[in-house]
Structure formats: structure tokens, C-alpha cells
Design a protein around this motif. Sequence first.
Motif, PDB file in Angstrom:
ATOM      1  N   GLY A 193       0.799  -1.212   0.000  1.00 45.34           N
ATOM      2  CA  GLY A 193       0.000   0.000   0.000  1.00 45.34           C
ATOM      3  C   GLY A 193       0.835   1.266   0.000  1.00 45.34           C
ATOM      4  N   ALA A 194       0.183   2.358   0.357  1.00 40.66           N
ATOM      5  CA  ALA A 194       0.840   3.667   0.382  1.00 40.66           C
ATOM      6  C   ALA A 194       1.662   3.821   1.658  1.00 40.66           C
ATOM      7  CB  ALA A 194      -0.213   4.778   0.299  1.00 40.66           C
ATOM      8  N   ALA A 195       2.634   4.698   1.597  1.00 40.73           N
ATOM      9  CA  ALA A 195       3.432   5.021   2.786  1.00 40.73           C
ATOM     10  C   ALA A 195       3.792   6.495   2.743  1.00 40.73           C
ATOM     11  CB  ALA A 195       4.695   4.161   2.858  1.00 40.73           C
ATOM     12  N   TYR A 196       3.452   7.183   3.823  1.00 39.48           N
ATOM     13  CA  TYR A 196       3.875   8.570   4.000  1.00 39.48           C
ATOM     14  C   TYR A 196       4.840   8.611   5.187  1.00 39.48           C
ATOM     15  CZ  TYR A 196       0.373  10.925   0.992  1.00 39.48           C
ATOM     16  OH  TYR A 196      -0.375  11.390  -0.063  1.00 39.48           O
ATOM     17  N   PRO A 274      16.265  26.878  27.153  1.00 38.31           N
ATOM     18  CA  PRO A 274      15.306  25.913  26.621  1.00 38.31           C
ATOM     19  C   PRO A 274      15.890  25.228  25.395  1.00 38.31           C
ATOM     20  CG  PRO A 274      14.658  28.143  26.029  1.00 38.31           C
ATOM     21  CD  PRO A 274      15.811  28.276  26.991  1.00 38.31           C
ATOM     22  N   ALA A 275      15.540  23.963  25.197  1.00 39.62           N
ATOM     23  CA  ALA A 275      16.010  23.242  24.011  1.00 39.62           C
ATOM     24  C   ALA A 275      15.524  23.955  22.761  1.00 39.62           C
ATOM     25  CB  ALA A 275      15.492  21.814  24.043  1.00 39.62           C
ATOM     26  N   GLY A 276      16.458  24.224  21.860  1.00 41.21           N
ATOM     27  CA  GLY A 276      16.113  25.012  20.685  1.00 41.21           C
ATOM     28  C   GLY A 276      15.603  24.202  19.513  1.00 41.21           C
ATOM     29  N   LEU A 277      15.892  22.890  19.476  1.00 38.07           N
ATOM     30  CA  LEU A 277      15.547  22.088  18.309  1.00 38.07           C
ATOM     31  C   LEU A 277      15.210  20.667  18.732  1.00 38.07           C
ATOM     32  CD1 LEU A 277      15.521  21.688  15.157  1.00 38.07           C
ATOM     33  CD2 LEU A 277      17.931  21.021  15.382  1.00 38.07           C
ATOM     34  N   ALA A 278      14.144  20.122  18.173  1.00 39.28           N
ATOM     35  CA  ALA A 278      13.792  18.714  18.380  1.00 39.28           C
ATOM     36  C   ALA A 278      13.036  18.232  17.157  1.00 39.28           C
ATOM     37  CB  ALA A 278      12.945  18.536  19.639  1.00 39.28           C
ATOM     38  N   GLU A 279      13.309  16.983  16.755  1.00 45.79           N
ATOM     39  CA  GLU A 279      12.708  16.447  15.541  1.00 45.79           C
ATOM     40  C   GLU A 279      12.169  15.045  15.793  1.00 45.79           C
ATOM     41  OE1 GLU A 279      15.691  18.612  12.305  1.00 45.79           O
ATOM     42  OE2 GLU A 279      16.108  16.561  12.986  1.00 45.79           O
ATOM     43  N   ILE A 280      11.002  14.778  15.264  1.00 40.48           N
ATOM     44  CA  ILE A 280      10.409  13.442  15.348  1.00 40.48           C
ATOM     45  C   ILE A 280       9.917  13.040  13.977  1.00 40.48           C
ATOM     46  CG2 ILE A 280       8.141  14.368  16.030  1.00 40.48           C
ATOM     47  CD1 ILE A 280       7.824  11.803  17.764  1.00 40.48           C
ATOM     48  N   GLN A 281      10.198  11.800  13.596  1.00 35.75           N
ATOM     49  CA  GLN A 281       9.768  11.272  12.307  1.00 35.75           C
ATOM     50  C   GLN A 281       8.590  10.326  12.509  1.00 35.75           C
ATOM     51  OE1 GLN A 281      12.581   8.700  10.335  1.00 35.75           O
ATOM     52  NE2 GLN A 281      11.042   7.982   8.904  1.00 35.75           N
ATOM     53  N   TYR A 282       7.601  10.434  11.632  1.00 30.98           N
ATOM     54  CA  TYR A 282       6.465   9.514  11.608  1.00 30.98           C
ATOM     55  C   TYR A 282       6.463   8.737  10.300  1.00 30.98           C
ATOM     56  CZ  TYR A 282       4.377  11.533  15.770  1.00 30.98           C
ATOM     57  OH  TYR A 282       4.140  11.926  17.069  1.00 30.98           O
ATOM     58  N   MET A 283       6.140   7.454  10.395  1.00 33.33           N
ATOM     59  CA  MET A 283       5.941   6.603   9.222  1.00 33.33           C
ATOM     60  C   MET A 283       4.511   6.086   9.250  1.00 33.33           C
ATOM     61  SD  MET A 283       6.889   4.949   6.440  1.00 33.33           S
ATOM     62  CE  MET A 283       8.682   4.854   6.335  1.00 33.33           C
ATOM     63  N   ILE A 284       3.768   6.345   8.188  1.00 39.47           N
ATOM     64  CA  ILE A 284       2.366   5.960   8.082  1.00 39.47           C
ATOM     65  C   ILE A 284       2.257   4.898   6.996  1.00 39.47           C
ATOM     66  CG2 ILE A 284       0.014   6.785   7.661  1.00 39.47           C
ATOM     67  CD1 ILE A 284       1.234   9.669   8.118  1.00 39.47           C
ATOM     68  N   ARG A 285       1.824   3.693   7.359  1.00 36.06           N
ATOM     69  CA  ARG A 285       1.653   2.596   6.394  1.00 36.06           C
ATOM     70  C   ARG A 285       0.171   2.296   6.280  1.00 36.06           C
ATOM     71  NH1 ARG A 285       5.925   1.656   9.772  1.00 36.06           N
ATOM     72  NH2 ARG A 285       7.931   1.137   8.828  1.00 36.06           N
ATOM     73  N   VAL A 286      -0.398   2.546   5.125  1.00 37.78           N
ATOM     74  CA  VAL A 286      -1.841   2.432   4.939  1.00 37.78           C
ATOM     75  C   VAL A 286      -2.144   1.886   3.545  1.00 37.78           C
ATOM     76  CG1 VAL A 286      -2.582   4.234   6.562  1.00 37.78           C
ATOM     77  CG2 VAL A 286      -1.826   4.871   4.278  1.00 37.78           C
ATOM     78  N   THR A 288      -4.371   3.061   1.355  1.00 37.57           N
ATOM     79  CA  THR A 288      -4.745   4.062   0.357  1.00 37.57           C
ATOM     80  C   THR A 288      -4.103   5.415   0.639  1.00 37.57           C
ATOM     81  OG1 THR A 288      -6.698   4.881   1.535  1.00 37.57           O
ATOM     82  CG2 THR A 288      -6.997   2.914   0.163  1.00 37.57           C
ATOM     83  N   ILE A 289      -4.013   6.200  -0.404  1.00 35.33           N
ATOM     84  CA  ILE A 289      -3.500   7.567  -0.275  1.00 35.33           C
ATOM     85  C   ILE A 289      -4.445   8.407   0.569  1.00 35.33           C
ATOM     86  CG2 ILE A 289      -2.960   9.670  -1.565  1.00 35.33           C
ATOM     87  CD1 ILE A 289      -2.071   7.832  -3.883  1.00 35.33           C
ATOM     88  N   ALA A 290      -5.749   8.214   0.412  1.00 31.99           N
ATOM     89  CA  ALA A 290      -6.714   8.988   1.190  1.00 31.99           C
ATOM     90  C   ALA A 290      -6.507   8.779   2.689  1.00 31.99           C
ATOM     91  CB  ALA A 290      -8.136   8.612   0.786  1.00 31.99           C
ATOM     92  N   MET A 291      -6.214   7.551   3.091  1.00 28.99           N
ATOM     93  CA  MET A 291      -5.956   7.287   4.507  1.00 28.99           C
ATOM     94  C   MET A 291      -4.689   8.008   4.968  1.00 28.99           C
ATOM     95  SD  MET A 291      -6.882   3.214   4.524  1.00 28.99           S
ATOM     96  CE  MET A 291      -6.676   2.940   6.294  1.00 28.99           C
ATOM     97  N   ALA A 292      -3.660   8.002   4.131  1.00 23.32           N
ATOM     98  CA  ALA A 292      -2.423   8.697   4.481  1.00 23.32           C
ATOM     99  C   ALA A 292      -2.648  10.191   4.629  1.00 23.32           C
ATOM    100  CB  ALA A 292      -1.355   8.424   3.421  1.00 23.32           C
ATOM    101  N   GLU A 293      -3.451  10.751   3.751  1.00 24.58           N
ATOM    102  CA  GLU A 293      -3.741  12.186   3.830  1.00 24.58           C
ATOM    103  C   GLU A 293      -4.515  12.516   5.102  1.00 24.58           C
ATOM    104  OE1 GLU A 293      -2.807  14.673   1.983  1.00 24.58           O
ATOM    105  OE2 GLU A 293      -1.881  13.671   0.283  1.00 24.58           O
ATOM    106  N   GLN A 294      -5.433  11.635   5.494  1.00 21.26           N
ATOM    107  CA  GLN A 294      -6.219  11.886   6.702  1.00 21.26           C
ATOM    108  C   GLN A 294      -5.328  11.876   7.937  1.00 21.26           C
ATOM    109  OE1 GLN A 294     -10.070  10.043   6.943  1.00 21.26           O
ATOM    110  NE2 GLN A 294      -9.775   9.496   9.106  1.00 21.26           N
ATOM    111  N   VAL A 295      -4.423  10.906   8.039  1.00 18.69           N
ATOM    112  CA  VAL A 295      -3.515  10.869   9.190  1.00 18.69           C
ATOM    113  C   VAL A 295      -2.603  12.086   9.185  1.00 18.69           C
ATOM    114  CG1 VAL A 295      -1.632   9.596  10.276  1.00 18.69           C
ATOM    115  CG2 VAL A 295      -3.592   8.364   9.345  1.00 18.69           C
ATOM    116  N   THR A 296      -2.117  12.470   8.017  1.00 15.10           N
ATOM    117  CA  THR A 296      -1.227  13.636   7.931  1.00 15.10           C
ATOM    118  C   THR A 296      -1.920  14.892   8.439  1.00 15.10           C
ATOM    119  OG1 THR A 296      -0.042  12.692   6.046  1.00 15.10           O
ATOM    120  CG2 THR A 296       0.126  15.064   6.359  1.00 15.10           C
ATOM    121  N   ALA A 297      -3.182  15.083   8.078  1.00 13.09           N
ATOM    122  CA  ALA A 297      -3.919  16.264   8.538  1.00 13.09           C
ATOM    123  C   ALA A 297      -4.022  16.280  10.059  1.00 13.09           C
ATOM    124  CB  ALA A 297      -5.300  16.293   7.903  1.00 13.09           C
ATOM    125  N   MET A 298      -4.235  15.119  10.666  1.00 10.95           N
ATOM    126  CA  MET A 298      -4.346  15.060  12.123  1.00 10.95           C
ATOM    127  C   MET A 298      -2.992  15.286  12.791  1.00 10.95           C
ATOM    128  SD  MET A 298      -7.178  12.077  12.725  1.00 10.95           S
ATOM    129  CE  MET A 298      -8.824  12.259  12.029  1.00 10.95           C
TER     130      MET A 298
END
Length: 524
Positions: A193-196, A274-286, A288-298
Amino acid sequence: MTTSAQETALACIDGIQPLLSAWTRTIFDFGETAWREYQSAAWYVDRLKREGFSVEEGSGGMPTAFCAHWTNGDGPTVGMYAEYDAVPGNCQDAVTAKQPRAGLSVEAGGHTDPHSGLGIGSLGGLLAAKAAMQQHGIQGTLRFTGEPAEKVRGSKPIHAAKGYYDGLAGMISFHPFYMLPLCNTARWDTHCGAAYAMIYRFICDEPENWVRASDGAPIPQAHSAVRAPGANDALMTMYMASKALRDSMLPHQGGWSISEAILTAGQATADNLPAGLAEIQYMIRVPTIAMAEQVTAMLDRNAEAAAGMSGCRYERHWVSKSRPGLANHAMADITYQALSTVGAPHWDDAARAIAREVQVNAGGEATENPFIDELEGLIAPQEAEAILRRDLPPSQVNSTSDDYTDMSWHAPTARFYIARPALRSAKGHAYPSWAMNALGGIPATIDPMVTCASKTVALTALRLLEDKAARDAAMDEFVARTGGGIGGSSWIAPLCDYEPPINFRWPEYVTTLRGRDWWIPSGQ
């Protein structure tokens, strides 16, 4: 029946098998991770140039990618590729006990799938196809791409968007077996499937705006002042909010997952800043593209709220946007016929003795046959498809994720699997990950997979080059499924609208005055 050219290719692979074994171990020992596969990519580029290929280095703007060509006159072009990225936290030597590679800790990179065998399996097929084309005067072109960062679905959406898979008569995608029933078979209908994937970067670059100047502290970081929470707090707020709301992001069906990894946090030397920089990566495995877009919006909404609560701003940077896969039965048939001709891999007594040592050292019991039965059998694509569909709702078209799917929208694509060594569990014992990783590096246990894959790739490539009817059937199906080919009415265009995400704190090896080490120092 095999053609004389295919017989030549099979003999070629038998002849270079010791080289394929040594090369697999070389890439295994590099153990380089996503976007930082410098030695691995350089090795492939050098090898391909030695074999007479023209090579574009850094293809698609990715420093550890490449695109190689070899031409033997006018004719169809067939595509193959290598992956070579490893996984952080999985450093394991090619030995029968738990032991990281020399001079490193387990935190360093190691091959889990293993992509070391994936790349060399494809390379062996490429070289054998080339030898057969030369000897038998077969016209056409071989294209071989180097694909970094598959573990974060990195290069293929970028290569696809930049046209590297266009113009192919067929693309051959091999992967080591990793889950039943996809063992010594080809995908039929249900492709990945799709992956964002994206990185949320939180930045606290105006901490002075957290408090009022009338609070009396001469500078905002004074010990007596109320200080801004900073980027770490933003990241943790994002992390916890997204965990808490995950059940409400998508329906509880369709086989989807969301995972995260913290890349950079805090800088670790702060006094009272205060900490000036922090980064977190998300991997979405779904599916359909529509599902990936919905998770991204949230996730975007969560990031905005977390930043606002913590006196920060945020940025979202894309790592991957890959499409779901497109089936091609003609290509699956061509590839499975090749695999059936080659036969499933076989592990000899020496390999089984090594596997028994691993069984015992991993806390299990040695068994007469230490490998699961499915490793040495074939399963027809349609039969594997029926088993795969048992756990999926009828409406779900795609399942799991892998970025080979981006290739399938630009050329008829076959996705096939060859068994990698996997241990039989006695009395329900679960083996630790190091055991599987070790078997993927020990020549006696991984070579059968590499040899079988090389032969299957070679026979598939030569079938496409020699058999116009088979080649046309695959292309006709591609055109029909896409509603006209690239740009057709049912075609999904590339989703990549971002630059290669190479300038982040991806885990890597570093060289300091203390020598070469993983970025998390060994012995700590």
C-alpha cells in the motif's frame, strides 16, 4: 524450456557464485543506514563501471543513489535495482552467537531483511543477463538503479518523479522472504500500500517571548526567570497527543500502522536554556493515499497545537510519499515461471549445522531440520494470494508497505520473493532478532537465497528481452490497468513534491579523533 541464452546466464551465475558470496558479505559488513550508505553506493558504482556500465552517480539529487546502463544495440530496456540500507540498533556479526561487528556496539547499523543479499541477488542477475546478451547477440538495454533509504521509503518516489523508471519494458523487483505465505512466489493482486513519512521539526528560537519584560529578569534565561518550555516539550507533547489520539485517526480495519522515531532532541549541552531544536519522524503505512492524507492532517493539527503550547514553531518536512502498488499478472507469470525453472533455494548440511548452533545460542533447542519447511518449497502466486486475502476485508486492495510500488506506475512490474533462512521454533520459543540477522550474513546460510534470486532475475530479464509476445502482454496489461499508460485515466501520478531529505540527523557512522565509530559511541 530454457533458451540457450538463459542456459548461458545460469552457467554464468554458477561460475561467479563465490564472488556473489563475497560481495554479499562486503555489503553486510558495511551495515550503513538510510541516506548514509556512502561505502555501499561507492562499491556498487565501482563494480558496475568495472563491468562496463555507464553510471550516473547521485541520481535524483540523492548522494547515495545511482543509475547505471549497459546497451547492446536497439531493443527493449529492462530494469533491476539494488537496495543496501541497514537498520540502526541491529549491528550483528556474521557469527552464530550474539556479537556486534568488530569495534561497534549493537546500536550501530545492521542488515535485517537483509538488503545486503537483496542488492547482490539483483546484481548477479544483471551481470548474468549481460553475459548472455553479449554471447547470443541479444539487443537491448539493462538499467540498474541504486535505491537508498528503503527503510524510510526514501529513493523510489524521488526516482519515479524524476523519470528514472520511464521507458522500461519491465521492472524486476526482488525481496528476501519475510512473511508467509510470500515465500518463493510472486505477488499477484494484493500489492503493498501507500506510505507517508515526515519529520516534524520544533524550533524554539524566540524564548524571550515566553515571559513579559516586566517580570524583572534582565535576560530571559536568568536563573530567576520563568523560561520557555522549549523544543523538547513540544516534541513530547506531540508524541503523547498523537499516541492518545491514534485510535481516532482511522477506522479499525484495513491493516494500517503509524510509528515514530526521535531524530534530534535538545542538543544535550544546555545549561538553563530551553532546548532550541527537536525532531520526530512519523511513518504511516496504509492501504490508500486517502488514509495517508487523513492521518497527515491530524498529525499537522497536533504539531501546531504542541508548538503553540510550548512557545515554539514547527516545520513539516517530507521523507516519503509513495503510492500503492499496481498489479501485473503477466509480469508475475513471467517471473514465477523463471523461479519455477530455477527451483526453490536449498540449504545443505553445513548450513543446517550452523543454524543449529544459532538455535542453541539463541536460547532454543537444536532440531534435525532447523529451518521452516516453507523455505524450500514454491507456492503459486494465486495460491499465495488466496492465503493472504484470508485476513483482509474484501474492500482492501493493498496491504503493508514498500516503495517498490512507485515503480509499478511507470513500467510493468513483477514483485517476487525468495526465502531467506528462518529458524524453526521448538515449543513456541521466540528467537531474538540477532539470530535472524546473523543468518543473513553467514555465507553458508544466505548464499542459497542470493543464488536463487540471481538466477530468477536473469531468466526473467532474458524472457522480456527475447520473447516479444510475453513483453507485449505485460505492457498491454499495464496500459489497460492505468487507463492508457503513464498519464492515463486510471494512472496515479508521482506524489513526490519535495527534495531528497538528506540534511537531517540520520543515524550514521562518524570519524573523530577517537577513530571511526557509530554516532552513539560504542562501549557506552
